[in-house]
Design a protein around this motif. Structure first.
Motif, PDB file in Angstrom:
ATOM      1  N   LEU A 148     -43.527 -10.900 -40.502  1.00 30.74           N
ATOM      2  CA  LEU A 148     -43.272  -9.984 -41.608  1.00 30.74           C
ATOM      3  C   LEU A 148     -42.343  -8.845 -41.178  1.00 30.74           C
ATOM      4  CD1 LEU A 148     -46.776  -9.723 -43.298  1.00 30.74           C
ATOM      5  CD2 LEU A 148     -44.702 -10.682 -44.280  1.00 30.74           C
ATOM      6  N   GLU A 149     -42.569  -8.318 -39.960  1.00 28.61           N
ATOM      7  CA  GLU A 149     -41.699  -7.248 -39.456  1.00 28.61           C
ATOM      8  C   GLU A 149     -40.282  -7.755 -39.246  1.00 28.61           C
ATOM      9  OE1 GLU A 149     -43.480  -5.734 -35.959  1.00 28.61           O
ATOM     10  OE2 GLU A 149     -45.182  -4.802 -36.986  1.00 28.61           O
ATOM     11  N   ALA A 167     -31.875 -10.529 -45.584  1.00 26.06           N
ATOM     12  CA  ALA A 167     -31.617 -10.450 -47.024  1.00 26.06           C
ATOM     13  C   ALA A 167     -30.235 -11.015 -47.362  1.00 26.06           C
ATOM     14  CB  ALA A 167     -31.732  -8.998 -47.483  1.00 26.06           C
ATOM     15  N   THR A 223     -38.689 -10.080 -40.943  1.00 26.70           N
ATOM     16  CA  THR A 223     -37.962 -10.320 -42.196  1.00 26.70           C
ATOM     17  C   THR A 223     -37.559  -9.032 -42.900  1.00 26.70           C
ATOM     18  OG1 THR A 223     -40.073 -10.475 -43.367  1.00 26.70           O
ATOM     19  CG2 THR A 223     -39.102 -12.526 -42.570  1.00 26.70           C
ATOM     20  N   ASN A 224     -37.997  -7.885 -42.400  1.00 23.93           N
ATOM     21  CA  ASN A 224     -37.586  -6.617 -43.009  1.00 23.93           C
ATOM     22  C   ASN A 224     -36.125  -6.274 -42.700  1.00 23.93           C
ATOM     23  OD1 ASN A 224     -40.076  -6.177 -44.176  1.00 23.93           O
ATOM     24  ND2 ASN A 224     -40.885  -5.090 -42.381  1.00 23.93           N
ATOM     25  N   ASP A 225     -35.525  -7.011 -41.763  1.00 25.77           N
ATOM     26  CA  ASP A 225     -34.143  -6.746 -41.366  1.00 25.77           C
ATOM     27  C   ASP A 225     -33.180  -7.108 -42.505  1.00 25.77           C
ATOM     28  OD1 ASP A 225     -31.465  -7.356 -39.944  1.00 25.77           O
ATOM     29  OD2 ASP A 225     -32.657  -6.264 -38.458  1.00 25.77           O
ATOM     30  N   TYR A 253     -40.006 -16.030 -48.779  1.00 25.92           N
ATOM     31  CA  TYR A 253     -39.099 -14.875 -48.754  1.00 25.92           C
ATOM     32  C   TYR A 253     -38.585 -14.651 -50.175  1.00 25.92           C
ATOM     33  CZ  TYR A 253     -35.673 -11.484 -47.230  1.00 25.92           C
ATOM     34  OH  TYR A 253     -34.972 -10.322 -47.045  1.00 25.92           O
ATOM     35  N   PRO A 254     -38.722 -13.449 -50.700  1.00 27.93           N
ATOM     36  CA  PRO A 254     -39.358 -12.258 -50.119  1.00 27.93           C
ATOM     37  C   PRO A 254     -40.839 -12.508 -49.786  1.00 27.93           C
ATOM     38  CG  PRO A 254     -38.050 -11.665 -52.059  1.00 27.93           C
ATOM     39  CD  PRO A 254     -38.098 -13.155 -52.030  1.00 27.93           C
ATOM     40  N   ALA A 255     -41.387 -11.626 -48.967  1.00 23.00           N
ATOM     41  CA  ALA A 255     -42.731 -11.849 -48.444  1.00 23.00           C
ATOM     42  C   ALA A 255     -43.765 -11.963 -49.549  1.00 23.00           C
ATOM     43  CB  ALA A 255     -43.118 -10.718 -47.485  1.00 23.00           C
TER      44      ALA A 255
END
Length: 782
Positions: free
Chosen positions: A78-79, A87, A81-83, A185-187
């Protein structure tokens, strides 16, 4: 006629003697049989339960190990995919090719770094549904030409993530058997609104190694994991991968049965024991099949020893019956021989055979108990429990020899230095309510975080002691008491910060003093628990050091603090005038006694804490009251003089009294309980006073009277009766001419020792000490 008499005498001799021997022998053999039957059932049954619990504990250990690894990877994913680059990739929004390749390179670097931090996992895929591209740490491909088209099947899966059982993937270099975590994705997105997926793969061999590492060398059993539909997740027999075992009868029983259990089966003509457990996180079934010859090998040995022992005892019993019967009935035989005119003296051989039998019996008996002790020691000293038991033994002072503790800890992977110890008791915050399963998980995480932080530069251990609490034992290689105490507090600040930032949990910690010798660890442990109790004053998510609490060993202070009981009694009676009067007298007495400002503050702290405990004992929730009062610890510390402290505590106590009064007014009054209380006040001196006597007096059921006490007297009958008698004894103790045993009789105690024990439990003093203190105070006032 004489011949007939002689033959009759012989017949009487044989019949009577044999009958007595048979009855005597039968009773003795029956006692032996029942004795060994009960011993067999108790010993073998107990060992069977212990061995079954050990197998369950091993399955649980693997489940916890797998769950922690899986949850950690999910959190790290999860951390990741915040990059922002993810996106761009998922939405396929690039200005030109150079920007696309730069983004691909950045994502590839992040995925490689991600896998380096998580060595359990072998590869990671990022799939964009917008572009159809699949990117891994090794290659880039399109779904139409990739062998990993299976990713697209989970784009519209239920939920946000899913763990897949073992399947085959191509990672850009080779095909691998993996277990996969699929993440949307998104989470947090519903089917139809997702732009892509992420998949993290763990080699099936790595997952199986987690199982293998738990079991010791020489383990002959079979342990594997299956999904809830019977698909194989991991198995020692790799030919069974990608297969479904649901058709096997014992697998169907596991899938349709309870979440965990055990049963026996026969495979290939060999009796096997099946143990299984359902993972609460993945829903997978963890199955262990152990040959009964291994699972219950020690039990079989013990059973055979018992059977052999029983057989030997039967043989010895028969010999002893024969021998002692002859000796017992010899006078009778002589009498019968005289009657018949004949006596044949049969000489009994020496005692060597009997002595040999007893010697063999003793050897078998000793060996049986030795085998049992060895088996219990092996079960007790198993790795999952050894660390917890060792630390608990140190905390209670059972283990004080570092060399012995060191060997046990090294066996479990723990580390502790030989001197400078500090004990910390930490509690996970429970504000807002917390599920018991989450409480266990958070405490487990706290222990892991604590050990990781401490062992970077020092050495220490952390264990779960239940109820959301953990004990952290730190040791230092150098420094003195003050330096190491400060180091421990600093490490605790780091641990609390990590727990709040990374796990989202508040933790409150009490820190004991630093001691050089291991034998003083129990002292530090007790101090840490004492410090933790002050969290109701300092608030949650704080480090409370025992050094921050003022010493209360002053004799003047100890005499002065006895006034708290009378103040709390007025609080329970919701008598604000009396409470304010007693409070004012207490602070004025403190000033007259020249108590230091720190001790006056300490008195204020202790009064507030015990007042809160009194309110909680009445069954009231104090969270709202503490919230209104704010941080009393800091507020009392900020008081510039004793009058400000008195005003602050008086205001706080008035709020508590109002809350108690409000609750009582909502509950209503009961004429029945009022009459019962009056009756108790008039008859407490009756030693036979009981619930049954009250029931007879008021024509009520004892259970109903007990309920009335809980609803209207905020306690139970026996506590109320004891408090009434103690109050009466305090008044009588003011008269020094009345003896202690006379006071005991006067208030309803038939045994003066029972009275003295109860009095000390409620007041902290013996009746004699209380009388001396009262008389000393009266002389001081004069």
């Amino acid at each position: 006629m004489e011949a007939n008499f002689t033959e009759g005498a012989k017949l009487m001799k044989f019949t009577f003697t044999k009958k007595i021997m048979l009855i005597y022998g039968g009773l003795l053999l029956t006692v032996i049989t029942l004795t060994f039957l009960f011993s067999y059932l108790g010993t073998v049954g107990g060992l069977r339960r212990q061995l079954t619990e050990t197998n369950y504990a091993l399955l649980k250990q693997f489940d916890q190990k797998m769950e922690m690894a899986f949850q950690q990877i999910e959190k790290d994913l999860l951390e990741l995919t915040n990059d922002l680059d993810f996106a761009y990739f998922m939405g396929n929004v690039y200005k030109d090719e150079p920007e696309r390749y730069a983004s691909f390179y950045a994502i590839n670097e992040k995925m490689s770094s991600f896998l380096n931090r998580n060595p359990h996992f072998s590869s990671i895929f990022v799939y964009s549904d917008k572009s159809g591209n699949i990117l891994s740490e090794k290659t880039f491909m399109n779904k139409d030409i990739s062998e990993n088209k299976w990713l697209t099947e989970y784009l519209n899966m239920k939920g946000y993530f899913q763990w897949l059982p073992t399947h085959q993937i191509w990672d850009g270099a080779t095909k691998r058997d993996v277990v996969t975590l699929i993440r949307s994705y998104p989470a947090v997105s519903a089917p139809g609104h997702r732009t892509g997926l992420l998949a993290v793969n763990m080699n099936e061999a790595v997952l199986y190694r987690m199982i293998h590492d738990i079991y010791e060398e020489g383990y002959q059993g079979l342990t594997f994991v299956i999904a809830d539909n019977g698909d194989v997740v991991t198995h020692s027999d790799k030919s069974k991968l990608y297969s479904n075992m649901k058709e096997l009868p014992y697998i169907e029983r596991i899938l349709t049965g309870e979440k965990s259990g055990s049963f026996g089966i026969t495979l290939d003509g060999v009796k096997q024991s099946v143990f299984y457990k359902t993972s609460g996180y993945t829903g997978w079934k963890i199955v262990s099949i152990v040959p009964e010859s291994q699972a219950y090998g020690p039990l079989i040995v013990t059973r055979n020893l018992l059977l052999a022992f029983t057989a030997v005892m039967f043989l010895i019993a028969i010999i002893l019956i024969f021998y002692f019967s002859i000796q017992t009935f010899r006078p009778m035989d002589l009498l019968l021989g005289k009657l018949s005119g004949k006596y044949s003296h049969q000489k009994i051989g020496g005692m060597s055979a009997a002595h040999q039998s007893f010697s063999y019996l003793e050897t078998v008996f000793d060996q049986m108990f030795l085998d049992r002790e060895n088996l219990e020691r092996q079960v007790r000293d198993s790795k999952p429990m050894l660390k917890w038991r060792t630390v608990m033994d140190m905390l209670v002072g059972y283990r004080t020899d570092y060399s012995m503790v060191k060997n046990h800890l090294e066996f479990t992977g723990g580390r502790l230095l030989p001197e400078w110890f500090v004990v910390v008791t930490a509690e996970v915050g429970k504000e807002g309510g917390i599920d018991p399963k989450d409480e266990i998980l958070y405490t487990y995480a706290l222990c892991n975080v604590a050990e990781e932080i401490i062992n970077r530069e020092n050495a220490g251990l952390a264990i779960d002691i239940g109820g959301g609490r953990a004990v952290i034992l730190l040791s230092f290689a150098e420094g003195d008491e003050a330096q190491n105490h400060l180091r421990a507090a600093a490490l605790l600040e780091q641990i609390l910060d990590i727990m709040r930032r990374q796990i989202g949990v508040t933790v409150t910690a009490g820190v004991g003093r630093c001691y050089q010798d291991m034998k003083d660890i129990p002292l530090s442990y007790g101090e840490s628990q004492q410090a933790l109790r002050y969290k109701m004053m300092t608030g949650i998510h704080t480090v409370i050091s025992i050094e921050d609490l003022q010493t209360t060993d002053s004799q003047d202070y100890l005499q002065f603090v006895q006034r708290i009981d009378r103040i709390l009694e007025a609080l329970k009676q919701t008598d604000p005038d009396k409470m304010d009067s007693l409070l004012s007298e207490a602070y004025q007495a403190a000033v007259r006694s020249n108590l230091s400002p720190d001790l006056i503050r300490q008195f204020s702290f202790e009064l507030a804490v015990r007042a809160l405990q009194t309110v909680e004992a009445l069954g009231m929730n104090t969270d709202e009251l503490k919230g209104k009062a704010g941080n009393l610890h800091d507020r009392i510390h900020q008081c510039e003089n004793w009058r400000q402290a008195e005003q602050l505590v008086s205001s706080f106590m008035s709020g508590l009294a109002s809350a108690i009064e409000e609750r009582r007014s909502q509950r209503g009054k009961s004429d029945t309980i009022d009459n019962i209380l009056v009756y108790i006040q008039e008859h407490y001196s009756d030693s036979a006073l009981s619930l049954d006597q009250l029931a007879d007096e008021f024509h009520l059921n004892p259970t109903y009277i007990s309920k009335l006490f809980k609803d209207h007297a905020e306690g139970n009958f026996i506590d109320y009766l004891i408090e009434t008698r103690i109050r009466a004894s305090k008044e009588l103790l003011k008269d020094k001419n009345i003896k202690i045993n006379e006071i005991s009789d006067a208030i309803g105690y038939t045994n003066s020792r029972s009275f003295m024990r109860t009095f000390k439990k409620y007041t902290g003093l013996t009746p004699t000490e209380y009388r001396e203190r009262i008389l000393a105070n009266e002389q001081a006032d004069d």
